[in-house]
Design an enzyme around this catalytic site. Structure first.
Site, PDB file in Angstrom:
ATOM      1  N   ARG A 238      53.128  49.528  60.704  1.00 34.74           N
ATOM      2  CA  ARG A 238      53.024  48.077  60.690  1.00 34.74           C
ATOM      3  C   ARG A 238      54.238  47.504  61.396  1.00 34.74           C
ATOM      4  O   ARG A 238      55.351  48.059  61.291  1.00 34.74           O
ATOM      5  CB  ARG A 238      52.986  47.552  59.249  1.00 34.74           C
ATOM      6  N   GLU A 267      51.980  39.834  65.674  1.00 33.91           N
ATOM      7  CA  GLU A 267      50.865  40.102  66.588  1.00 33.91           C
ATOM      8  C   GLU A 267      49.921  38.892  66.664  1.00 33.91           C
ATOM      9  O   GLU A 267      49.672  38.238  65.655  1.00 33.91           O
ATOM     10  CB  GLU A 267      50.074  41.318  66.089  1.00 33.91           C
ATOM     11  N   HIS A 285      47.886  47.365  69.273  1.00 35.37           N
ATOM     12  CA  HIS A 285      47.375  47.740  67.949  1.00 35.37           C
ATOM     13  C   HIS A 285      46.011  48.419  68.067  1.00 35.37           C
ATOM     14  O   HIS A 285      45.010  47.958  67.513  1.00 35.37           O
ATOM     15  CB  HIS A 285      47.304  46.518  67.031  1.00 35.37           C
TER      16      HIS A 285
END
Length: 322
Positions: A238, A267, A285
């Site tokens: 993360r 993000e 991601h």
């Protein structure tokens, strides 16, 4: 499983994967949170029995409190740090996620980022495309095979990364909440201690308050001192686990040699200073982003909802709900 003539109401807290949304719409009375204003949410809230979410979704305590009939929160993703699990448990709400089905893809990407950062593959691609090769050879990169790998987090995905790294002849050590009996790899008590003995440091620990900025300036300095060629950080966990400001500073000052990053603190907003660094490999991601794996995740997230709302045991509750 038969379909109830009065469809159960489920709330999607975001516009979820197109692999999941049609399944939800076909089987439930589906409401989509971004399409609801406060009045509309209040109108449907009494009949919402399930929540569908992605690994990036936020399901805070105040939303849970608004849904008196809520029974289950199903997350399409292995991470669920956006869900207030304590608030859910206090209400007797089951929380599920989709572990295991994405282990291989995330581990594959971690190795890909390691190799790309070590051998500077994106930069090499740009070097050829730009015509710079006509002016001379590209600077030498660094070797990955035989290097020391530190893994922060040794769950299912961490173990899959270690298995792949063994094929590169890497020596492997790890840190986690506790040592894992039966593993052949050396355990170290902290991320800083691990970084001090690593050439590559791969982060694959859960997100959340307990691991926020676990990889900080101290850890990055230890990683930089550890390797004559300069350490390389890879994050497939993360964005919150890494202190992004400290990382940018370490990269700009040459404290570490490079990084491979699939996740970021805010993000999809990635700092321009980070994007400008040529020794950093960036991906959006995509750890689990293959067709087969995302379909398996969608199917499992849907099954967990359907099972719980049908009065059966879910397949993959989060650890706190087991």
């Amino acid at each position: 499983m038969s379909v109830d003539p009065s469809p159960t109401s489920v709330l999607a807290v975001a516009r979820l994967s197109p692999l999941l949304m049609p399944q939800l719409a076909a089987s439930f009375d589906l409401e989509v949170l971004p399409d609801l204003d406060a009045a509309a949410l209040a109108a449907v809230a009494p009949r919402i029995r399930g929540i569908a979410a992605s690994g990036d979704s936020k399901v805070p305590a105040d939303l849970i409190a608004q849904l008196p009939a809520l029974e289950v929160i199903s997350v399409m993703g292995v991470g669920y740090d956006g869900v207030d699990v304590a608030a859910a448990k206090a209400r007797g709400v089951m929380v599920t996620h989709t572990p295991d089905v994405l282990n291989d893809d995330v581990a594959d990407l971690a190795l890909g980022l390691m190799l790309s950062a070590a051998r500077q593959l994106p930069a090499a691609d740009r070097f050829v495309r730009s015509g710079d090769w006509l002016k001379g050879n590209m600077p030498l990169a660094r070797k990955m095979s035989g290097a020391r790998l530190g893994i922060v987090g040794m769950g299912r995905i961490g173990q899959a990364i270690a298995l792949r790294a063994q094929a590169f002849g890497m020596s492997i050590a790890y840190t986690a909440r506790s040592a894992k009996p039966g593993l052949p790899h050396r355990y170290l008590p902290s991320a800083a201690a691990l970084a001090a003995e690593s050439d590559f440091l791969v982060v694959i620990t859960p997100g959340g308050a307990g691991t926020r900025h676990l990889i900080n300036a101290e850890v990055l300095a230890a990683l930089g001192r550890s390797s004559p060629a300069g350490g390389i950080l890879v994050n497939v966990a993360r964005g919150s686990v890494v202190d992004e400001a400290a990382l940018i500073d370490a990269l700009e000052r040459g404290v570490i040699a490079g990084a491979g990053l699939d996740v970021f603190e805010d993000e999809p907003r990635v700092p321009e200073r980070l994007r400008a660094l040529p020794q950093v490999v960036l991906t959006p991601h995509v750890g689990s982003a293959t067709q087969g794996t995302r379909q398996a995740m969608a199917d499992l997230a849907f099954a967990n909802l359907q099972l719980h709302l049908g009065g059966q045991a879910v397949r993959t509750p989060v650890p706190e709900c087991r």
